[in-house]
Structure formats: C-alpha cells, structure tokens
Design an enzyme around this catalytic site. Sequence first.
Site, PDB file in Angstrom:
ATOM      1  N   SER A 102       0.800  -1.209   0.000  1.00 54.94           N
ATOM      2  CA  SER A 102       0.000   0.000   0.000  1.00 54.94           C
ATOM      3  C   SER A 102       0.837   1.266   0.000  1.00 54.94           C
ATOM      4  O   SER A 102       0.504   2.246  -0.659  1.00 54.94           O
ATOM      5  CB  SER A 102      -0.934   0.007   1.222  1.00 54.94           C
ATOM      6  OG  SER A 102      -0.170  -0.017   2.412  1.00 54.94           O
ATOM      7  N   CYS A 103       1.953   1.266   0.714  1.00 49.24           N
ATOM      8  CA  CYS A 103       2.702   2.524   0.842  1.00 49.24           C
ATOM      9  C   CYS A 103       4.195   2.263   0.948  1.00 49.24           C
ATOM     10  O   CYS A 103       4.913   3.004   1.609  1.00 49.24           O
ATOM     11  CB  CYS A 103       2.218   3.285   2.067  1.00 49.24           C
ATOM     12  SG  CYS A 103       2.392   2.367   3.610  1.00 49.24           S
ATOM     13  N   GLY A 104       4.670   1.221   0.338  1.00 49.51           N
ATOM     14  CA  GLY A 104       6.093   0.932   0.427  1.00 49.51           C
ATOM     15  C   GLY A 104       6.425   0.350   1.792  1.00 49.51           C
ATOM     16  O   GLY A 104       5.613  -0.324   2.408  1.00 49.51           O
ATOM     17  N   CYS A 106       6.484   0.626   5.386  1.00 50.28           N
ATOM     18  CA  CYS A 106       5.862   1.503   6.374  1.00 50.28           C
ATOM     19  C   CYS A 106       5.844   0.809   7.729  1.00 50.28           C
ATOM     20  O   CYS A 106       5.347  -0.297   7.860  1.00 50.28           O
ATOM     21  CB  CYS A 106       4.443   1.881   5.944  1.00 50.28           C
ATOM     22  SG  CYS A 106       3.455   0.485   5.390  1.00 50.28           S
TER      23      CYS A 106
END
Length: 257
Positions: A102-104, A106
């Site tokens: 979703s966001c690298g 994290c």
Amino acid sequence: MNFSRLTPGGGTAAVDRPLAEEVPIAIEYNGAGYAVLMATPADIGDLVQGFTLAERLVTHDDALLEVDVHRTEAGVIARATLPPHRTDALLDRVRHCASDSSCGLCGIENLEQAMRPLPRVTTRTRADRAAIFRALAALGDHQPLNAATGAAHAAAWVGADGAIRLVREDVGRHNAFDKLIGAMARAGTDWDGGFALLSSRCSYELVEKAALADCPLLVTISAPTRLAAERAEAAGLPLVALARSDALLLRGNAVAL
C-alpha cells in the site's frame, strides 16, 4: 521493430532493431498470489526457484520447486508449491508483502523485515585476479540477448579458473541473478571455488541474493551503494566492483586476489 536512425550530421536512415521482451510474470505459491515481476519470459523455472530462495521461503536444503508455467495474453502465471514445512514462512512473508504494497516500507516491523540479518558466507573463492579479468573479457560472448538488443543484464557463474560456466540474461539485473542462482540450485551445483559476475551495479538486493546463495565472491561491472558494501561486510561477502579490463576495486577479504 522499425526505428529512424539519426546522426549528428543530419542523416536519417530506417533501421529494423529487435527489442528485448519484458512481460509481467505473476508468481503463485500454494494457490495464492505472491508477487508480479517484470521480466524476460525465458528460464522461468530458474527465475521462480531463485526468487523463492531470495525471499527465504525455502532453503537450499528443501526440495526443488515444481513450477507450472501458464502463458496468457496478459503475461505469464508461474505456479509453485512449497513443501508443507515452509507454510509458516509463506504466511509470514505474505503478511509483510500485504502491508508493503500500500505505501512501500511503512512501520518499524517492515523496516526490520527489509533489513533482516544475512547469513555469513561460508564458502571461499579460489579465483585470482587473472581469472576475473579472463571472465570479464569473455562475458560478452555469453550474452546473445544483450548482443541483439542492447537491453539485457547478465549474471554468470564463473569457475576458479575464470571460465564462464553458466549465464542467465534478463532485462532486470535482479531477475538475471535469480535465474542464475535458481538454475544452479536446480542442477545441484555449487560455486566450486568460483564467483558470480554481474553486468550491473552492485545494489544491496544483489548482495543479499549472493549471501543467501553462499556465494564466495561477487564481482560487478559498476560500483556498489554504501548499503550494499555494508551489508556485504556484515555477511563476510568479498566484493569486486567497477570491474573493468584494466582495474578492479576490491572490498573485503578475498585472499586469492
């Protein structure tokens, strides 16, 4: 594919140039989707085997993977089955992959996962600097895809005498190394005092693949990143970087050099 060749003097000529193939390859384990790689659709069984080792889903002591390859209009689906005792490793890694997507990277848990300790390299090379220069001079003759397209990386297993024993090519440097490691695993061969030669820069991912494959020496055409050098030192993996026909840059302890 047709192109127009332009010269500084204003000349124009039509040329027909072959292009390297790059397609999405979806890897499934035990019926579940795991990753999609953009890669050259050749030696796919080797790619999946090497990638699986690099992901630490299996070890070199586990049984070889059986890979079913299905080609579709959209790309390639490669289906593999992990042995039952590796199911927990698969579930744990899938959990991290799901949060990564979703966001690298994290969160502290994912950062720790990305920088997991590497095993110490236990093998030693018997190659000397002459063997490395010999392999560098011969590598181009073992790169038919790159010779045709100018767009492929190579990963080579080189013997202690500098003879190139096995090469895999791919548009991605990581894929090429996975293919080489996978091919060696499937053939039941080890490094036999030789080394790996890569036609790319030395990123930390390539260092990790080498360490996990117990490679005694990693030689790359371009320079390492600082993280790659630090990870190699922690794993006891000697590096030769900026390998050119007239000089080598050595870091680490490679006694034969």
